[in-house]
Design a protein around this motif. Structure first.
Motif, short mmCIF file in Angstrom:
data_model
loop_
_atom_site.label_atom_id
_atom_site.label_comp_id
_atom_site.label_asym_id
_atom_site.label_seq_id
_atom_site.Cartn_x
_atom_site.Cartn_y
_atom_site.Cartn_z
N TYR A 66 0.81 -1.21 0.00
CA TYR A 66 0.00 0.00 0.00
C TYR A 66 0.85 1.27 0.00
CZ TYR A 66 -3.59 -3.40 1.15
OH TYR A 66 -4.42 -4.49 1.12
N GLY A 67 2.17 1.11 -0.20
CA GLY A 67 3.01 2.28 -0.37
C GLY A 67 4.14 2.45 0.62
N CYS A 68 4.19 1.68 1.71
CA CYS A 68 5.25 1.84 2.69
C CYS A 68 6.55 1.21 2.19
CB CYS A 68 4.86 1.22 4.02
SG CYS A 68 6.10 1.48 5.33
N PRO A 88 -4.15 0.17 4.93
CA PRO A 88 -5.19 0.28 3.90
C PRO A 88 -6.50 0.80 4.46
CG PRO A 88 -4.89 -2.00 4.55
CD PRO A 88 -3.80 -1.23 5.22
N CYS A 89 -7.24 1.48 3.61
CA CYS A 89 -8.55 2.02 3.97
C CYS A 89 -9.61 1.34 3.12
CB CYS A 89 -8.59 3.52 3.72
SG CYS A 89 -7.23 4.46 4.45
N SER A 90 -10.75 1.08 3.70
CA SER A 90 -11.86 0.48 2.96
C SER A 90 -12.83 1.57 2.55
CB SER A 90 -12.58 -0.55 3.83
OG SER A 90 -11.71 -1.62 4.16
N CYS A 91 -13.42 1.40 1.37
CA CYS A 91 -14.41 2.35 0.89
C CYS A 91 -15.60 2.35 1.85
CB CYS A 91 -14.87 1.97 -0.51
SG CYS A 91 -16.05 3.15 -1.22
N PRO A 92 -16.08 3.51 2.27
CA PRO A 92 -17.16 3.56 3.27
C PRO A 92 -18.53 3.18 2.73
CG PRO A 92 -16.57 5.77 2.58
CD PRO A 92 -15.57 4.85 1.95
N PHE A 93 -18.69 3.10 1.40
CA PHE A 93 -20.00 2.74 0.85
C PHE A 93 -20.25 1.25 1.01
CE2 PHE A 93 -18.98 6.72 -1.26
CZ PHE A 93 -20.19 7.40 -1.17
N PHE A 94 -21.44 0.90 1.49
CA PHE A 94 -21.76 -0.47 1.86
C PHE A 94 -21.61 -1.45 0.70
CE2 PHE A 94 -24.03 1.63 5.40
CZ PHE A 94 -23.48 0.91 6.45
N ASP A 95 -21.95 -1.03 -0.50
CA ASP A 95 -21.96 -1.95 -1.64
C ASP A 95 -20.65 -1.94 -2.42
OD1 ASP A 95 -22.27 0.61 -2.50
OD2 ASP A 95 -23.86 0.20 -3.95
N LYS A 104 -5.03 6.18 -2.87
CA LYS A 104 -5.81 5.40 -3.85
C LYS A 104 -7.30 5.47 -3.54
CE LYS A 104 -2.40 3.73 -6.36
NZ LYS A 104 -2.25 4.12 -7.79
N LEU A 105 -7.65 5.47 -2.25
CA LEU A 105 -9.05 5.57 -1.87
C LEU A 105 -9.62 6.92 -2.28
CD1 LEU A 105 -11.58 4.49 -0.46
CD2 LEU A 105 -10.67 5.41 1.69
N SER A 106 -8.83 7.98 -2.09
CA SER A 106 -9.27 9.31 -2.49
C SER A 106 -9.55 9.36 -3.99
CB SER A 106 -8.21 10.35 -2.11
OG SER A 106 -8.62 11.65 -2.47
N GLN A 107 -8.67 8.75 -4.79
CA GLN A 107 -8.87 8.70 -6.23
C GLN A 107 -10.11 7.86 -6.57
OE1 GLN A 107 -5.23 7.23 -8.02
NE2 GLN A 107 -3.98 8.74 -6.94
N HIS A 108 -10.25 6.73 -5.88
CA HIS A 108 -11.39 5.84 -6.12
C HIS A 108 -12.72 6.55 -5.86
CE1 HIS A 108 -14.09 2.36 -5.69
NE2 HIS A 108 -14.43 2.87 -4.52
N GLU A 178 -9.55 7.54 6.86
CA GLU A 178 -8.16 7.09 6.86
C GLU A 178 -7.79 6.51 8.22
OE1 GLU A 178 -5.33 9.81 5.29
OE2 GLU A 178 -6.71 10.53 3.75
N ALA A 179 -7.04 5.40 8.18
CA ALA A 179 -6.73 4.66 9.40
C ALA A 179 -5.36 5.00 9.97
CB ALA A 179 -6.79 3.16 9.11
N CYS A 180 -4.73 6.06 9.49
CA CYS A 180 -3.37 6.40 9.94
C CYS A 180 -3.38 7.07 11.30
CB CYS A 180 -2.70 7.32 8.93
SG CYS A 180 -1.10 7.92 9.49
N PRO A 181 -2.80 6.42 12.34
CA PRO A 181 -2.78 7.04 13.66
C PRO A 181 -1.91 8.29 13.73
CG PRO A 181 -1.80 4.80 13.72
CD PRO A 181 -2.14 5.13 12.30
#
Length: 250
Positions: A66-68, A88-95, A104-108, A178-181
């Motif tokens: 994922y880029g590290c 990694p981040c998951s798309c928040p939309f249920f489907d 990548k999520l931002s682009q998606h 985003e899951a980055c602490p």
């Protein structure tokens, strides 16, 4: 050569009389018996050679895909992965099953869900509407529809995504996708108004997916607010901004 060890915490190696190696932290769980030959293991019979190998071993982060690009010592690997900025981040939309790095999520989201996203700018108030599908007279509450329980936000300049979530009818909060602490939490304000009064709530974002919440984590909407479309004003503050005192936004 790739070195693999069964435990992040077992760095002191002990060996039995036949030379089989087990880590000291796990030795007690094995009742001080060798798992290979069942001979007794003396807790002070350290294997310094293996410890030196572990000390010098380096490994890539588990988020390398994922880029590290970090290559860290095995001793520091667990600590690094807890604070790595590339989980990694998951798309928040249920489907949607998309999973990827924050960029990548931002682009998606921009490409696939642009119609369903509210774009905003930090430090500015903007309105959102939380829809309730049906009022249940038996429970005296709204019946949740999972597709109406959240609104996805995307910041105009850096593309960071947030979700305005509604829980159990009258609890509302904002979470960061985003899951980055390392990025820490964003401060935010929620404001609800009617003809004669207004209610303002201040808090800081949690990460999307965190289940545990206390009363300071959400705005409780007034119980007499039985409208199908609740309008809420939102303001998410950038990291270098200081939220104003209660009352200055209202």
């Amino acid at each position: 050569m790739k070195l693999t060890f069964p435990c992040f915490f077992c760095f002191d190696s002990i060996q039995c009389g036949n030379g089989h190696i087990v880590c000291s932290s796990c030795c007690g769980q094995l009742q001080n018996k060798c798992p290979s030959c069942c001979k007794p293991i003396a807790r002070n019979n350290r294997c310094r050679g293996v410890e030196k190998v572990i000390e010098s071993a380096k490994s890539y982060c588990c988020y390398a895909d994922y880029g590290c690009k970090a290559l860290v010592s095995y001793y520091e690997l667990h600590k690094h992965q807890k604070t790595c900025k590339y989980p990694p981040c998951s798309c928040p939309f249920f489907d949607c099953l998309f999973r990827g790095s924050a960029s990548k999520l931002s682009q998606h989201i921009s490409l696939k869900h642009s119609v369903s996203v509210v774009r905003f700018s930090y430090n500015r108030i903007f309105p959102v509407s939380l829809k309730y599908t049906k009022w249940d007279t038996k429970s005296n509450n709204f019946i949740d529809n999972k597709n109406d329980m959240f609104i996805v936000l995307q910041e105009e300049s850096d593309g960071v995504q947030f979700v305005v979530e509604r829980h159990h009818g009258h609890k509302v909060n904002v979470k960061c996708v985003e899951a980055c602490p390392n990025k820490g939490r964003f401060s935010y304000d929620l404001i609800v108004r009617d003809e004669s009064s207004s209610l303002r709530f201040q808090s800081s974002t949690k990460i999307l997916g965190e289940k545990k919440m206390v009363s300071s984590d959400y705005l409780r909407l007034p119980s007499n607010l039985k409208v199908s479309d609740v309008k809420i004003e939102v303001c998410i503050w950038s990291k270098d901004a200081s939220p104003p005192d209660i009352g200055k936004l209202i």
